[in-house]
Design an enzyme around this catalytic site. Structure first.
Site, PDB file in Angstrom:
ATOM      1  N   THR A 142       0.830  -1.194   0.000  1.00 28.64           N
ATOM      2  CA  THR A 142       0.000   0.000   0.000  1.00 28.64           C
ATOM      3  C   THR A 142       0.864   1.243   0.000  1.00 28.64           C
ATOM      4  O   THR A 142       1.806   1.351   0.777  1.00 28.64           O
ATOM      5  CB  THR A 142      -0.971   0.070   1.197  1.00 28.64           C
ATOM      6  OG1 THR A 142      -1.572   1.363   1.208  1.00 28.64           O
ATOM      7  CG2 THR A 142      -0.276  -0.149   2.523  1.00 28.64           C
ATOM      8  N   ASP A 144      -0.072   3.917   1.038  1.00 31.36           N
ATOM      9  CA  ASP A 144      -0.428   4.693   2.233  1.00 31.36           C
ATOM     10  C   ASP A 144       0.456   4.374   3.435  1.00 31.36           C
ATOM     11  O   ASP A 144       0.423   5.084   4.431  1.00 31.36           O
ATOM     12  CB  ASP A 144      -1.896   4.449   2.592  1.00 31.36           C
ATOM     13  CG  ASP A 144      -2.829   5.020   1.532  1.00 31.36           C
ATOM     14  OD1 ASP A 144      -2.477   6.063   0.950  1.00 31.36           O
ATOM     15  OD2 ASP A 144      -3.882   4.423   1.280  1.00 31.36           O
ATOM     16  N   MET A 190      -1.187  12.160  -2.376  1.00 32.65           N
ATOM     17  CA  MET A 190      -2.156  11.211  -1.833  1.00 32.65           C
ATOM     18  C   MET A 190      -1.994  11.050  -0.315  1.00 32.65           C
ATOM     19  O   MET A 190      -1.016  11.495   0.269  1.00 32.65           O
ATOM     20  CB  MET A 190      -1.992   9.865  -2.519  1.00 32.65           C
ATOM     21  CG  MET A 190      -2.516   9.862  -3.951  1.00 32.65           C
ATOM     22  SD  MET A 190      -2.312   8.236  -4.741  1.00 32.65           S
ATOM     23  CE  MET A 190      -3.493   8.372  -6.086  1.00 32.65           C
ATOM     24  N   ARG A 192      -5.248  10.030   2.344  1.00 31.93           N
ATOM     25  CA  ARG A 192      -6.471  10.627   2.863  1.00 31.93           C
ATOM     26  C   ARG A 192      -6.505  10.593   4.398  1.00 31.93           C
ATOM     27  O   ARG A 192      -7.056  11.481   5.028  1.00 31.93           O
ATOM     28  CB  ARG A 192      -7.686   9.888   2.279  1.00 31.93           C
ATOM     29  CG  ARG A 192      -8.979  10.655   2.357  1.00 31.93           C
ATOM     30  CD  ARG A 192      -9.941  10.280   1.249  1.00 31.93           C
ATOM     31  NE  ARG A 192      -9.741  11.101   0.082  1.00 31.93           N
ATOM     32  CZ  ARG A 192     -10.491  12.179  -0.200  1.00 31.93           C
ATOM     33  NH1 ARG A 192     -11.490  12.531   0.577  1.00 31.93           N
ATOM     34  NH2 ARG A 192     -10.257  12.893  -1.279  1.00 31.93           N
ATOM     35  N   GLU A 247      -4.093  15.257   0.283  1.00 30.84           N
ATOM     36  CA  GLU A 247      -5.492  15.348  -0.146  1.00 30.84           C
ATOM     37  C   GLU A 247      -6.449  15.273   1.041  1.00 30.84           C
ATOM     38  O   GLU A 247      -7.587  15.700   0.959  1.00 30.84           O
ATOM     39  CB  GLU A 247      -5.815  14.214  -1.123  1.00 30.84           C
ATOM     40  CG  GLU A 247      -5.585  12.836  -0.522  1.00 30.84           C
ATOM     41  CD  GLU A 247      -5.948  11.674  -1.452  1.00 30.84           C
ATOM     42  OE1 GLU A 247      -6.710  11.875  -2.394  1.00 30.84           O
ATOM     43  OE2 GLU A 247      -5.450  10.554  -1.212  1.00 30.84           O
ATOM     44  N   LEU A 298       0.076   9.632 -11.132  1.00 34.81           N
ATOM     45  CA  LEU A 298       1.478   9.692 -11.549  1.00 34.81           C
ATOM     46  C   LEU A 298       2.395   9.238 -10.421  1.00 34.81           C
ATOM     47  O   LEU A 298       3.404   8.581 -10.653  1.00 34.81           O
ATOM     48  CB  LEU A 298       1.882  11.112 -11.981  1.00 34.81           C
ATOM     49  CG  LEU A 298       1.083  11.791 -13.100  1.00 34.81           C
ATOM     50  CD1 LEU A 298       1.841  13.009 -13.619  1.00 34.81           C
ATOM     51  CD2 LEU A 298       0.743  10.859 -14.244  1.00 34.81           C
ATOM     52  N   GLN A 299       2.064   9.607  -9.188  1.00 36.30           N
ATOM     53  CA  GLN A 299       2.941   9.301  -8.056  1.00 36.30           C
ATOM     54  C   GLN A 299       3.037   7.809  -7.759  1.00 36.30           C
ATOM     55  O   GLN A 299       4.092   7.306  -7.408  1.00 36.30           O
ATOM     56  CB  GLN A 299       2.530  10.075  -6.795  1.00 36.30           C
ATOM     57  CG  GLN A 299       1.221   9.668  -6.158  1.00 36.30           C
ATOM     58  CD  GLN A 299       0.638  10.754  -5.255  1.00 36.30           C
ATOM     59  OE1 GLN A 299       1.111  11.005  -4.153  1.00 36.30           O
ATOM     60  NE2 GLN A 299      -0.403  11.416  -5.737  1.00 36.30           N
ATOM     61  N   ARG A 300       1.941   7.106  -7.884  1.00 34.99           N
ATOM     62  CA  ARG A 300       1.982   5.688  -7.499  1.00 34.99           C
ATOM     63  C   ARG A 300       2.303   4.778  -8.677  1.00 34.99           C
ATOM     64  O   ARG A 300       2.533   3.578  -8.493  1.00 34.99           O
ATOM     65  CB  ARG A 300       0.672   5.266  -6.820  1.00 34.99           C
ATOM     66  CG  ARG A 300      -0.499   5.145  -7.761  1.00 34.99           C
ATOM     67  CD  ARG A 300      -1.760   4.748  -7.004  1.00 34.99           C
ATOM     68  NE  ARG A 300      -2.702   4.111  -7.925  1.00 34.99           N
ATOM     69  CZ  ARG A 300      -3.977   3.871  -7.665  1.00 34.99           C
ATOM     70  NH1 ARG A 300      -4.483   4.208  -6.499  1.00 34.99           N
ATOM     71  NH2 ARG A 300      -4.754   3.286  -8.547  1.00 34.99           N
TER      72      ARG A 300
END
Lengths: 419, 419
Positions: A142, A144, A190, A192, A247, A298-300
């Site tokens: 992930t 995250d 990103m 959240r 975000e 784009l980042q992931r």
């Protein structure tokens, strides 16, 4: 005992290195052909298992599978689909068992984040409740970085590297323009719930390359006056500054800052990002010229600038998952255990899925600087090894030569199943 | 005749390779120390000349100047400042001559796009009108690729590569997610007048890696119904699609599509990008789930994924500018002349500044496919060589090791000048 086949699937948001984990699973299984039969991949995650849409990975050459290591995204397709509990939807679990039985599947490798760990845990419990022998191993993934037990999550290091590199580059740009034009660059990233990715923006500034960066974390309630004072101070001192905004930043009313109730000329609600909102706040509050960007996918997906550490760890997790399965484990997840930060050393560990599912690892409070707009030294020490090293994909005609697998489906044996 | 010094400055929006041109100028001048004295760089472009804020580039080592080749942005600072005509503001030209005289400057190298070529042309004319001998050479630079005479512009190839790579990566991502989630990814790119950068998005799809990409060019008036039909068709055929939209796309009313009159809950006008507008059109018209990104400065600062061809050309332009100066030329600009596309060969040519200043090269109409949403084979043949090759910067602690020069100012000899 006959040799059992394995099921592998990708779940949730994909990353630059989830396919490296897939390569780890498939290559390691191939090396143990005496213990694991074929690896069947679910087309679009668990949906592929439910609908008996199984990809025959043996149709792809060793070369193609090896190329997964340098290919971003989910090579077999992913999905956002969470199994309900066995009490709520027993039919789905029964169906899984029917599919596993029909194709002699004894190993279940599920590659995903928190929700997927929960799915994997539920599948591991079928073994007892529905009396079907299946070993379920979760492969962590992930961007995250919010899985517990493991020190970090494959996927995160590469996003962190992308954000750190991009923030440094854009900051150099705005510094060049600041005399007569743009003074503030705002980058939306990103994350959240947790500010791990935003924190990576802070790495753009280092002792030998100081850059004024204001980070807006989802962990910190947005305080407009304090924020404007911080930006104003940096612009006065350095002539420019960069803002990295998650975000997930919320205002004092508890709503996402991005949710500004924007309406077009006809009064229709419009969805925007948080970067333009922050840019407008800077314009209104300080009258400074700005630019803003939104990295989004784009980042992931940025395998071209993946972290070598991250690629190696992603592969290692896939490999370890198969080794744990062979060793007889069930309901576990391989983990990345940090041994030391400088020099960075790590080893593969093991977590019980019951301790992973539905637990979200937040950023420690002491990773955020006292004023709430930056990262602490502890955070820097944690993050730096994760972006270490480059692992460039091969190029052809100026573009990364990413692989697309054949993804041949095996023959179905069961009735159709509606999900 | 005493050896004259040179003035060099960077102008307008910076790029991933404008510093490579700076390295070309400074290193070549150093190699001809018998003909050119010191190179003084203007701090923040022409403003540095007007305010006598001149950087002594000899204070930086050969190693530091060489590192400019792999460092994005403008190492000496850029500016957006256009000289008026000599009739309108004679005082500025007189000031330039005072500064040139005070520091024995006989060469003027100006590194920029169309506006800068105009400034450079005006400076070259001082020689006659104000009787001061100065050779003015323009060094081409612009991500917009809109300078005439030259086949392409340094800075463009690297943006093109970034957009092509990013579009391919994000497209792989959305393809993985499309079964249950995002079906369309929208990427906003630069190019307010010409669609060169948007066209580069089309390179993400190739014969051996087909990707459904819809390009929205500033040259083509936005037709909502036609656009939605195109996206719908691709999603039905491939399951997903990507949209690359130029910031300069206009609607039938002649206004920018990004200018939607967005207002926040309090009725304040809000500036947004065109990507969220296009995403909302897709949501409203087709009900498809989408993601969107805005590359903004990331695209033009992305030295980490610069085109090797572009880096070499940028350096060659700086080198040629100095060689042209030594050969006695004035009011010219080195150009990139394409000899053949496959294999790609090019040589350095020369343009008269009078033919460059204030001329904008648009994309040929036959570079856009018939339906207006893609690139033609002619366009692909033109673009592909420009993104060829990688030229990675060195890394330190996981981040590109970009140079910051000392930028030591030389001693001022004149009175202060207000601009």
């Amino acid at each position: 005992m006959s040799i059992k086949n394995a099921f592998y699937a990708q779940s949730g948001g994909v990353t630059a290195v989830i396919n490296a984990s897939a390569a780890g699973v498939i290559e390691t299984a191939r090396q143990h052909a005496d213990k694991i039969g074929n690896v069947y991949a679910g087309r679009n995650g668990i949906i592929g298992a439910l609908t008996e849409d199984l990809i025959d990975t043996s149709a792809d050459s060793a070369e193609a599978i090896a190329a997964l290591r340098h290919t971003p995204s989910g090579g077999f397709g992913s999905c956002r689909y969470k199994l309900k509990s066995i009490e709520q939807n027993r039919r789905e679990y029964e169906r899984l068992i029917e599919v596993f039985k029909a194709h002699n599947i004894g190993y279940f490798f599920y590659n995903g984040g928190g929700d997927s760990a929960d799915t994997c845990l539920k599948v591991s419990q079928i073994s007892d409740t529905l009396s079907y022998p299946i070993q379920a191993i979760h492969v962590p993934k992930t961007v995250d970085n919010d899985l517990p037990v493991t020190d970090c999550c494959p996927g995160f290091g590469s996003v962190a590297k992308y954000i750190a590199v991009s923030t440094r580059e854009a900051s150099f740009d705005v510094a060049s323009m600041a005399k007569t034009s743009t003074k503030v660059f705002v980058l939306e990233v990103m994350g959240r719930h947790a500010g791990w990715i935003a924190a990576a923006g802070g790495l753009a500034s280092s002792q030998d390359c100081e850059i004024p960066i204001v980070i807006l974390f989802p962990e910190i309630t947005f305080d407009k006056a304090k924020f404007l004072a911080k930006v104003d101070g940096y612009v006065k001192q350095f002539g420019y500054c960069s803002v990295v905004v998650s975000e997930g930043v919320k205002g004092e009313d508890g709503n996402f800052l991005s949710d500004q109730g924007l309406r077009d000329a006809f009064g229709h609600a419009q969805l925007g990002g948080v970067a333009p909102v922050v840019a407008n706040i800077i314009k209104d509050g300080l009258g400074l010229k700005y630019h803003w960007g939104v990295a989004d996918y784009l980042q992931r997906a940025a395998r071209h600038i993946a972290s070598k550490t991250d690629v190696e760890q992603a592969y290692a997790m896939g490999k370890a998952a198969v080794e744990y399965a062979i060793a007889g484990h069930n309901s576990v997840m391989p983990t990345i255990d940090r041994v030391s930060s400088a020099p960075y050393t790590w080893k593969v560990g093991m977590a019980q899925l019951a301790n992973v599912a539905n637990v979200e690892k937040m950023m420690p409070a002491d990773y955020i600087s006292e004023d709430g707009f930056g990262i602490s030294e502890a955070c820097r020490e944690y993050l730096l090894p994760l972006i270490e090293g480059e692992d460039y994909p091969p190029y052809k005609n100026g573009l990364p030569d990413y692989v697309r697998l054949k993804n041949v489906a095996i023959e179905k044996k069961l009735e159709k199943f509606e999900i």
